[in-house]
Write an enzyme that holds these catalytic residues in place. Structure first.
Site, PDB file in Angstrom:
ATOM      1  N   ARG A  51       0.822  -1.229   0.000  1.00  0.00           N
ATOM      2  CA  ARG A  51       0.000   0.000   0.000  1.00  0.00           C
ATOM      3  C   ARG A  51       0.845   1.263   0.000  1.00  0.00           C
ATOM      4  O   ARG A  51       0.370   2.334  -0.398  1.00  0.00           O
ATOM      5  CB  ARG A  51      -0.999   0.026   1.177  1.00  0.00           C
ATOM      6  CG  ARG A  51      -1.864   1.299   1.140  1.00  0.00           C
ATOM      7  CD  ARG A  51      -2.989   1.324   2.157  1.00  0.00           C
ATOM      8  NE  ARG A  51      -2.604   0.815   3.438  1.00  0.00           N
ATOM      9  CZ  ARG A  51      -1.843   1.491   4.308  1.00  0.00           C
ATOM     10  NH1 ARG A  51      -1.392   2.693   4.037  1.00  0.00           N
ATOM     11  NH2 ARG A  51      -1.536   0.937   5.461  1.00  0.00           N
ATOM     12  N   TYR A 105     -13.372  14.982 -18.241  1.00  0.00           N
ATOM     13  CA  TYR A 105     -13.728  13.566 -18.155  1.00  0.00           C
ATOM     14  C   TYR A 105     -14.821  13.412 -17.080  1.00  0.00           C
ATOM     15  O   TYR A 105     -14.757  14.061 -16.028  1.00  0.00           O
ATOM     16  CB  TYR A 105     -12.472  12.759 -17.780  1.00  0.00           C
ATOM     17  CG  TYR A 105     -12.764  11.317 -17.522  1.00  0.00           C
ATOM     18  CD1 TYR A 105     -13.020  10.442 -18.578  1.00  0.00           C
ATOM     19  CD2 TYR A 105     -12.811  10.821 -16.228  1.00  0.00           C
ATOM     20  CE1 TYR A 105     -13.320   9.120 -18.337  1.00  0.00           C
ATOM     21  CE2 TYR A 105     -13.105   9.490 -15.983  1.00  0.00           C
ATOM     22  CZ  TYR A 105     -13.361   8.649 -17.042  1.00  0.00           C
ATOM     23  OH  TYR A 105     -13.659   7.334 -16.796  1.00  0.00           O
ATOM     24  N   ASP A 177      -4.654  16.367 -17.580  1.00  0.00           N
ATOM     25  CA  ASP A 177      -4.950  14.958 -17.855  1.00  0.00           C
ATOM     26  C   ASP A 177      -4.462  14.696 -19.280  1.00  0.00           C
ATOM     27  O   ASP A 177      -5.042  15.175 -20.246  1.00  0.00           O
ATOM     28  CB  ASP A 177      -6.459  14.724 -17.715  1.00  0.00           C
ATOM     29  CG  ASP A 177      -6.860  13.274 -17.959  1.00  0.00           C
ATOM     30  OD1 ASP A 177      -6.140  12.566 -18.700  1.00  0.00           O
ATOM     31  OD2 ASP A 177      -7.907  12.858 -17.428  1.00  0.00           O
ATOM     32  N   LYS A 202      -5.836   3.053 -20.412  1.00  0.00           N
ATOM     33  CA  LYS A 202      -6.061   3.308 -21.836  1.00  0.00           C
ATOM     34  C   LYS A 202      -4.789   3.005 -22.629  1.00  0.00           C
ATOM     35  O   LYS A 202      -4.366   1.882 -22.671  1.00  0.00           O
ATOM     36  CB  LYS A 202      -6.548   4.751 -22.021  1.00  0.00           C
ATOM     37  CG  LYS A 202      -7.592   5.196 -20.975  1.00  0.00           C
ATOM     38  CD  LYS A 202      -8.919   4.475 -21.112  1.00  0.00           C
ATOM     39  CE  LYS A 202      -9.879   4.702 -19.951  1.00  0.00           C
ATOM     40  NZ  LYS A 202     -10.121   6.079 -19.587  1.00  0.00           N
TER      41      LYS A 202
HETATM   42  C1  LIG Z   1     -10.633   6.725 -18.501  1.00  0.00           C
HETATM   43  C2  LIG Z   1     -10.202   8.102 -18.209  1.00  0.00           C
HETATM   44  C3  LIG Z   1     -10.003   8.536 -16.887  1.00  0.00           C
HETATM   45  C4  LIG Z   1     -10.272   7.633 -15.700  1.00  0.00           C
HETATM   46  O1  LIG Z   1      -9.399   6.549 -15.675  1.00  0.00           O
HETATM   47  P1  LIG Z   1      -9.718   5.158 -14.929  1.00  0.00           P
HETATM   48  O2  LIG Z   1      -8.464   4.378 -15.179  1.00  0.00           O
HETATM   49  O3  LIG Z   1     -10.942   4.583 -15.556  1.00  0.00           O
HETATM   50  O4  LIG Z   1      -9.933   5.473 -13.495  1.00  0.00           O
HETATM   51  C5  LIG Z   1      -9.583   9.830 -16.687  1.00  0.00           C
HETATM   52  N1  LIG Z   1      -9.366  10.676 -17.708  1.00  0.00           N
HETATM   53  C6  LIG Z   1      -9.536  10.311 -18.982  1.00  0.00           C
HETATM   54  C7  LIG Z   1      -9.296  11.294 -20.074  1.00  0.00           C
HETATM   55  C8  LIG Z   1      -9.969   9.017 -19.294  1.00  0.00           C
HETATM   56  O5  LIG Z   1     -10.168   8.659 -20.564  1.00  0.00           O
END
Ligand SMILES: *Cc1c(COP(=O)(O)O)cnc(C)c1O
Length: 385
Positions: A51, A105, A177, A202
């Site tokens: 953790r 998002y 992001d 992703k």
């Molecule tokens: C999917 C996504 C997130 C969130 O990510 P998780 O791994 O599902 O928690 C945040 N920002 C963007 C642009 C995303 O496509």
């Protein structure tokens, strides 16, 4: 000898690997041990425990992720939302105000509007290009400016250089992001962003088989995020670390292929008589085509488009396409399509969606690694009368 690697393709494979390698293993083994022998660590955050984000699997990923964006430090997390929420909570405290781009998002939008107010953090949403509105929204308590490299699902790009300049001029922590662009196409710390956040679910992992995230940026800020993450508990499991490290090795090859493939598909769709509009930064019709061409090394694998026949035509396309899978998420090997109004943005009212430009007939496309020619043929037959 400490290794230093010049290009992202090489860093993706070698950066952060301990020397000597663990028992000579070419691949980092999975350290499936929750706890480690005590070596006299003086601070809680240094005790070796899963953790606390410091197993050998975490340490390799943290060093590699930092190297990818030429940043001082990085921290892998249990999901993209763990990285985003924990980073925001480490930067902001009660009484602070957050400046944020108006199209975020969904999970981030929910966290900023529903959760942060419970901890005394307020926010103002601003247009990504309206610098006058940024000035008007500024308060003495404004602490950070949060944007996304490309918006979802319209693939709009804010004035990223102006965001960094504005944040520096007003003493704000700049946060971005960078999930859609990936470190292959854009590295925010090089432009001066303080914190770059990713959903590694992703493109970074790239195989649609795990959930993970990352915060990358200035060492002092990443240390703050780590301390908060140690308490909130959003640590990535070692086996998922192993899978993410494996997936990341091919990121450069995948993203460069997806850049090319998406640009060809966007050009095909833009010329097709059944299509009303295509949103992809490779197209000269895209309002930020020139910003993207200047700042990014590639235009990315994400696009969206509107069919002339509306929702019915979109549903018909979904039924007739044989290769793309109808699913949320993005950035994997499989081409995915979704109608955001029906799935991702169904929480918004029709009015709110119209205001943010998300028509019911809009289709979002994440281009995978299949043959570009075969995907174009598939769209061609699916769009024919
Ligand atoms: C999917 C996504 C997130 C969130 O990510 P998780 O791994 O599902 O928690 C945040 N920002 C963007 C642009 C995303 O496509």
């Amino acid at each position: 000898m400490a290794a230093s690697f010049k290009t992202i393709a090489t860093k993706l494979i070698h950066a952060g690997t301990p020397r000597p390698r663990v028992n000579g293993a070419v691949v980092t083994p999975v350290f499936q041990s929750s706890t480690y022998e005590y070596l006299g660590e003086a601070k809680y955050h240094d005790v070796r425990y899963i953790r606390l984000n410091n197993t050998p699997n975490h340490l390799v990923l943290n060093a590699r992720l930092a190297a990818l964006e030429n940043a001082e430090a990085a921290l892998v997390t249990a999901s993209g939302m763990a990285a985003i929420s924990t980073a925001l909570m480490s930067v902001l405290s009660s009484g602070d105000h957050l400046l944020a781009m108006d199209c975020l998002y969904g999970g981030t939008h929910g966290f900023v509007t529903k959760d942060l107010p419970l901890y005394g953090v307020s926010h103002t949403f601003v247009d990504g290009h309206d610098t006058e509105a940024w000035k008007r929204a500024l308060r003495p308590t404004t602490r950070a400016f949060y944007v996304e490299t490309m918006t979802n699902p319209l693939i709009q790009i804010p004035d990223l250089e102006a965001v960094v300049r504005f944040a520096k001029a007003h003493g704000l922590i700049s946060m971005i992001d960078n999930t859609f662009a990936t470190p292959v196409n854009f590295r925010p710390p090089e432009l001066g962003f303080d914190l770059s956040l990713h959903s590694c679910t992703k493109y970074l992992n790239g195989h649609s088989d795990l959930v993970a995230g990352a915060a990358i940026g200035r060492a002092e800020l990443i240390e703050g995020v780590k301390h908060r993450l140690d308490h909130l508990g959003g640590s990535l499991d070692p086996h998922a670390c192993f899978l993410l490290e494996r997936g990341m090795k091919t990121l450069a090859v995948r993203v460069r292929y997806q850049n090319e493939s998406a640009a060809r598909i966007a050009a095909f769709l833009a010329r097709h008589p059944a299509i009303e509009r295509v949103n992809h930064p490779s197209l000269e019709s895209h309002p930020q085509h020139r910003i993207a061409a200047r700042l990014f090394e590639g235009f990315g694998g994400m696009m969206s488009f509107v069919l002339k026949g509306g929702v019915e035509a979109a549903e018909r396309l979904f039924k007739r396409c044989t290769i793309p899978i109808i699913a949320v998420s993005l950035g994997g090997c499989e081409t995915l399509m979704i109608r955001p109004a029906a799935a991702i943005h169904s929480g918004l009212s029709a009015d709110e969606r119209a205001k943010s430009g998300i028509s019911d007939a809009l289709v979002r496309l994440s281009v995978g690694l299949e043959s570009t020619d075969e995907l174009i043929e598939d769209f061609e037959q699916a769009l024919s009368n």
